[in-house]
Motif scaffolding. Structure first.
Motif, PDB file in Angstrom:
ATOM      1  N   ASN A 225      73.662  35.789 -22.060  1.00 53.32           N
ATOM      2  CA  ASN A 225      73.794  34.392 -21.637  1.00 53.32           C
ATOM      3  C   ASN A 225      74.030  33.507 -22.866  1.00 53.32           C
ATOM      4  OD1 ASN A 225      73.250  31.734 -20.688  1.00 53.32           O
ATOM      5  ND2 ASN A 225      72.032  32.553 -19.016  1.00 53.32           N
ATOM      6  N   ASP A 226      75.240  32.950 -23.017  1.00 51.72           N
ATOM      7  CA  ASP A 226      75.539  32.188 -24.228  1.00 51.72           C
ATOM      8  C   ASP A 226      74.759  30.882 -24.323  1.00 51.72           C
ATOM      9  OD1 ASP A 226      76.894  30.639 -22.359  1.00 51.72           O
ATOM     10  OD2 ASP A 226      78.890  31.196 -23.062  1.00 51.72           O
ATOM     11  N   SER A 227      74.178  30.401 -23.221  1.00 51.24           N
ATOM     12  CA  SER A 227      73.335  29.206 -23.285  1.00 51.24           C
ATOM     13  C   SER A 227      72.019  29.484 -24.003  1.00 51.24           C
ATOM     14  CB  SER A 227      73.040  28.674 -21.878  1.00 51.24           C
ATOM     15  OG  SER A 227      74.221  28.226 -21.246  1.00 51.24           O
ATOM     16  N   LEU A 228      71.682  30.755 -24.169  1.00 51.06           N
ATOM     17  CA  LEU A 228      70.415  31.146 -24.794  1.00 51.06           C
ATOM     18  C   LEU A 228      70.621  31.688 -26.204  1.00 51.06           C
ATOM     19  CD1 LEU A 228      68.907  33.022 -21.705  1.00 51.06           C
ATOM     20  CD2 LEU A 228      68.835  30.577 -22.226  1.00 51.06           C
ATOM     21  N   ALA A 229      71.841  31.554 -26.725  1.00 48.23           N
ATOM     22  CA  ALA A 229      72.181  32.192 -28.001  1.00 48.23           C
ATOM     23  C   ALA A 229      71.262  31.751 -29.132  1.00 48.23           C
ATOM     24  CB  ALA A 229      73.643  31.891 -28.353  1.00 48.23           C
ATOM     25  N   GLY A 230      70.865  30.502 -29.149  1.00 47.40           N
ATOM     26  CA  GLY A 230      70.046  30.001 -30.245  1.00 47.40           C
ATOM     27  C   GLY A 230      68.640  30.551 -30.282  1.00 47.40           C
ATOM     28  N   LEU A 231      68.209  31.228 -29.239  1.00 51.26           N
ATOM     29  CA  LEU A 231      66.843  31.763 -29.195  1.00 51.26           C
ATOM     30  C   LEU A 231      66.713  33.090 -29.925  1.00 51.26           C
ATOM     31  CD1 LEU A 231      66.006  31.034 -25.441  1.00 51.26           C
ATOM     32  CD2 LEU A 231      65.528  29.598 -27.441  1.00 51.26           C
ATOM     33  N   LEU A 232      67.830  33.710 -30.269  1.00 50.85           N
ATOM     34  CA  LEU A 232      67.801  35.046 -30.863  1.00 50.85           C
ATOM     35  C   LEU A 232      68.225  34.964 -32.328  1.00 50.85           C
ATOM     36  CD1 LEU A 232      67.207  37.935 -29.918  1.00 50.85           C
ATOM     37  CD2 LEU A 232      69.653  38.210 -29.462  1.00 50.85           C
ATOM     38  N   PRO A 233      67.326  35.285 -33.267  1.00 53.85           N
ATOM     39  CA  PRO A 233      67.710  35.275 -34.682  1.00 53.85           C
ATOM     40  C   PRO A 233      68.899  36.200 -34.935  1.00 53.85           C
ATOM     41  CG  PRO A 233      65.330  35.488 -34.438  1.00 53.85           C
ATOM     42  CD  PRO A 233      65.915  35.648 -33.069  1.00 53.85           C
ATOM     43  N   GLU A 234      69.752  35.818 -35.882  1.00 53.16           N
ATOM     44  CA  GLU A 234      70.971  36.578 -36.134  1.00 53.16           C
ATOM     45  C   GLU A 234      70.687  38.028 -36.493  1.00 53.16           C
ATOM     46  OE1 GLU A 234      74.171  36.094 -35.649  1.00 53.16           O
ATOM     47  OE2 GLU A 234      73.624  34.222 -34.679  1.00 53.16           O
ATOM     48  N   ALA A 235      69.630  38.261 -37.282  1.00 53.63           N
ATOM     49  CA  ALA A 235      69.303  39.638 -37.667  1.00 53.63           C
ATOM     50  C   ALA A 235      68.955  40.469 -36.435  1.00 53.63           C
ATOM     51  CB  ALA A 235      68.162  39.647 -38.669  1.00 53.63           C
ATOM     52  N   ASP A 236      68.198  39.882 -35.519  1.00 51.42           N
ATOM     53  CA  ASP A 236      67.840  40.601 -34.286  1.00 51.42           C
ATOM     54  C   ASP A 236      69.075  40.812 -33.423  1.00 51.42           C
ATOM     55  OD1 ASP A 236      65.259  40.527 -35.169  1.00 51.42           O
ATOM     56  OD2 ASP A 236      64.575  39.002 -33.753  1.00 51.42           O
ATOM     57  N   ARG A 237      69.939  39.796 -33.368  1.00 52.16           N
ATOM     58  CA  ARG A 237      71.140  39.914 -32.538  1.00 52.16           C
ATOM     59  C   ARG A 237      72.005  41.093 -32.978  1.00 52.16           C
ATOM     60  NH1 ARG A 237      73.981  36.769 -29.185  1.00 52.16           N
ATOM     61  NH2 ARG A 237      72.456  35.090 -29.444  1.00 52.16           N
ATOM     62  N   ALA A 238      72.148  41.274 -34.281  1.00 54.80           N
ATOM     63  CA  ALA A 238      72.965  42.373 -34.782  1.00 54.80           C
ATOM     64  C   ALA A 238      72.377  43.722 -34.381  1.00 54.80           C
ATOM     65  CB  ALA A 238      73.092  42.273 -36.299  1.00 54.80           C
ATOM     66  N   VAL A 239      71.050  43.832 -34.419  1.00 55.88           N
ATOM     67  CA  VAL A 239      70.395  45.090 -34.042  1.00 55.88           C
ATOM     68  C   VAL A 239      70.583  45.358 -32.552  1.00 55.88           C
ATOM     69  CG1 VAL A 239      68.164  46.262 -33.820  1.00 55.88           C
ATOM     70  CG2 VAL A 239      68.715  44.993 -35.909  1.00 55.88           C
ATOM     71  N   TYR A 240      70.312  44.356 -31.732  1.00 55.69           N
ATOM     72  CA  TYR A 240      70.370  44.553 -30.282  1.00 55.69           C
ATOM     73  C   TYR A 240      71.802  44.791 -29.801  1.00 55.69           C
ATOM     74  CZ  TYR A 240      65.616  42.673 -30.416  1.00 55.69           C
ATOM     75  OH  TYR A 240      64.296  42.464 -30.697  1.00 55.69           O
ATOM     76  N   ALA A 241      72.757  44.129 -30.438  1.00 53.00           N
ATOM     77  CA  ALA A 241      74.151  44.283 -30.014  1.00 53.00           C
ATOM     78  C   ALA A 241      74.648  45.710 -30.217  1.00 53.00           C
ATOM     79  CB  ALA A 241      75.042  43.305 -30.774  1.00 53.00           C
ATOM     80  N   GLY A 242      74.015  46.454 -31.107  1.00 49.19           N
ATOM     81  CA  GLY A 242      74.425  47.825 -31.353  1.00 49.19           C
ATOM     82  C   GLY A 242      73.809  48.844 -30.417  1.00 49.19           C
ATOM     83  N   LEU A 243      72.951  48.420 -29.521  1.00 49.12           N
ATOM     84  CA  LEU A 243      72.285  49.344 -28.605  1.00 49.12           C
ATOM     85  C   LEU A 243      73.145  49.583 -27.364  1.00 49.12           C
ATOM     86  CD1 LEU A 243      68.617  47.957 -28.695  1.00 49.12           C
ATOM     87  CD2 LEU A 243      69.557  49.858 -30.014  1.00 49.12           C
TER      88      LEU A 243
END
Length: 360
Positions: A225-243
Motif C-alpha cells: 500500500n503506497d499510502s503507508l510507505a512512510g511507515l517502513l524504514p528504507e533498510a527494512d523495506r529493502a530486506v522485505y522486498a527481497g522475500l
C-alpha cells in the motif's frame, strides 16, 4: 497483601488517595459518550493523542464516566479466578462482587473495575496506556453487546453510509484488504474486532460499530500500500522486498498505522450501517482469485472465521461464541466469498462493486 474490601465501592474508596482528578477528556465512541478523568497529565495526554479522532465538546452528560487512579501497585487480595473457557494462557483473572466485576491483569497488575459501582482503573495506569485504552474501548463495546450486538472477528470499512465487514481466519489479510479499500477512498471503521447488531434506524437492517484502535499490520501490508510507505524504514523495506510472497505472508512483525496521518482527518469512523460481509478463504499461491455471492447458511463451516468469544473484560461475558447466533444475525446479509489465490487489487474492485450494488 491486605484482604480486600468486599465490594467494588469499598475497594475503590480504600485505594484512592482523595486527590482531585483534575483532567477530563470527553469522547464519543460510536453511540457511547464517555468522560475520562485522571490526575496524571501524562496519561491524559497519551489518551488524548490516541483518541484524537473521537474527542467531543458535546454538552450532553456522558453515558459513562471512567476514573484512572494511579497510586502504584494495588495492595489488596481477592479470590480471583481464571475463566476456564480461555483459549490461550490467561492474561487476566476476575472476580464478581455484589456491585460489579474486578479484573486483574496478571502481567502488569492493573485492576479493572466496572459495573453498578462505577468504572475505574487502579494501579500503574501511566506505564500501561495500551491496557487502559483496551479497558476504555471495552466499556463502549459492552454497551453494544448489551443492546444485542455480536462480536465479530472482522475488520470494517465504509463508503458513505454503507459499511463492509471483512472477515477471515487469522493471517488471511483482513487488514491489508481493509487498508487497500481506505487507500481507494473508503473510511476505516475497525481492524480486528467489529460489533454487529440490529440497527436503530427506521428501515431496520444491521449496524456495525468499530473499536477505536489503530490497525497493526505486517510488513507485507506496508509494501503493498503506497499510502503507508512512510511507515517502513528504507533498510527494512529493502530486506522485505527481497522475500518471496509466501515468506512475507508468514512474517510476524507488527507496525502501527495511524489512519489520520496516512489518509487524512475524518477517515476513521466507528459506526455505520452494515451492508455486506466479505469472507477471505484464499491463500498465497492458490491460483486465480474466485469471487462469488453466497448465503452464510450454505457454508456454515465458514462461521468459525467470524466468531469471537466474549472475554471477562466485558460485563456480557465470559461466554463462548455460538455459531447459531451468527447465522441468525447474518441470515439476510449479503456475503462475498473470496477463494483461490490472494489478489488484493481485484478483491478491492469486487468489494467496492458490492457496496455500490443496489440492495447490497
Amino acid at each position: 497483601m491486605q484482604a480486600s474490601p468486599a465490594t467494588c465501592h469499598s475497594l475503590v474508596a480504600a485505594y484512592r488517595d482523595g486527590k482531585p482528578l483534575r483532567h477530563c477528556l470527553k469522547l464519543r465512541l460510536g453511540r457511547t459518550r464517555l468522560a475520562l478523568r485522571g490526575g496524571d497529565a501524562g496519561l491524559m495526554d497519551a489518551l488524548a493523542g490516541h483518541y484524537r479522532d473521537f474527542g467531543t465538546d458535546e454538552a450532553d452528560p456522558p453515558d459513562l464516566t471512567i476514573a484512572f487512579l494511579d497510586r502504584g501497585p494495588v495492595p489488596f487480595s481477592l479470590p480471583f479466578a481464571v475463566w476456564e473457557g480461555a483459549d490461550e494462557v490467561a492474561k487476566e483473572e476476575f472476580v464478581d462482587l455484589a456491585d460489579g466485576r474486578v479484573v486483574r491483569k496478571r502481567r502488569t497488575g492493573l485492576w479493572l473495575v466496572f459495573g453498578p459501582a462505577g468504572h475505574f482503573v487502579l494501579g500503574p495506569c501511566r506505564r500501561h496506556v495500551d491496557q487502559v485504552i483496551n479497558y476504555v474501548n471495552a466499556r463502549a463495546a459492552d454497551r453494544e453487546l448489551a443492546a444485542g450486538a455480536s462480536l465479530l472477528h472482522a475488520a470494517g470499512v465504509a463508503v458513505g453510509e454503507r459499511g463492509l465487514a471483512v472477515a477471515g481466519l487469522a493471517g488471511a489479510g483482513k487488514s491489508t484488504l481493509a487498508l487497500e479499500l481506505v487507500r481507494r477512498g473508503a473510511d476505516f471503521v475497525s481492524n480486528d474486532r467489529l460489533l454487529v447488531g440490529p440497527s436503530e434506524a427506521p428501515g431496520g437492517g444491521l449496524a456495525m460499530t468499530g473499536v477505536a484502535r489503530m490497525p497493526r499490520v505486517n510488513p507485507g501490508t506496508l509494501l503493498f500500500n503506497d499510502s503507508l510507505a512512510g511507515l517502513l524504514p528504507e533498510a527494512d523495506r529493502a530486506v522485505y522486498a527481497g522475500l518471496a510472497d509466501e515468506e512475507l505472508w508468514r512474517l510476524e512483525r507488527k507496525y502501527d498505522v495511524p489512519i489520520r496521518d496516512c489518509f487524512g482527518p475524518g477517515r476513521f469512523r466507528l459506526r455505520v450501517p452494515c451492508q455486506a460481509l466479505v469472507l477471505l478463504c484464499w491463500r498465497p499461491g492458490g491460483g486465480a482469485m474466485a469471487a462469488r455471492r453466497i448465503g452464510l447458511a450454505e457454508r456454515p463451516e465458514l462461521v468459525a472465521a467470524i466468531t469471537k468469544d466474549v472475554s471477562v473484560l466485558f460485563a456480557q461475558g465470559p461466554r463462548r461464541a455460538r455459531p447459531e447466533d451468527y447465522l441468525r444475525l447474518l441470515a439476510d446479509c449479503p456475503v462475498l466469498l473470496l477463494e483461490g489465490g490472494t489478489d488484493f487489487h481485484r478483491a478491492a474492485d469486487r468489494c467496492l462493486a458490492l457496496l455500490a450494488a443496489p440492495g447490497a
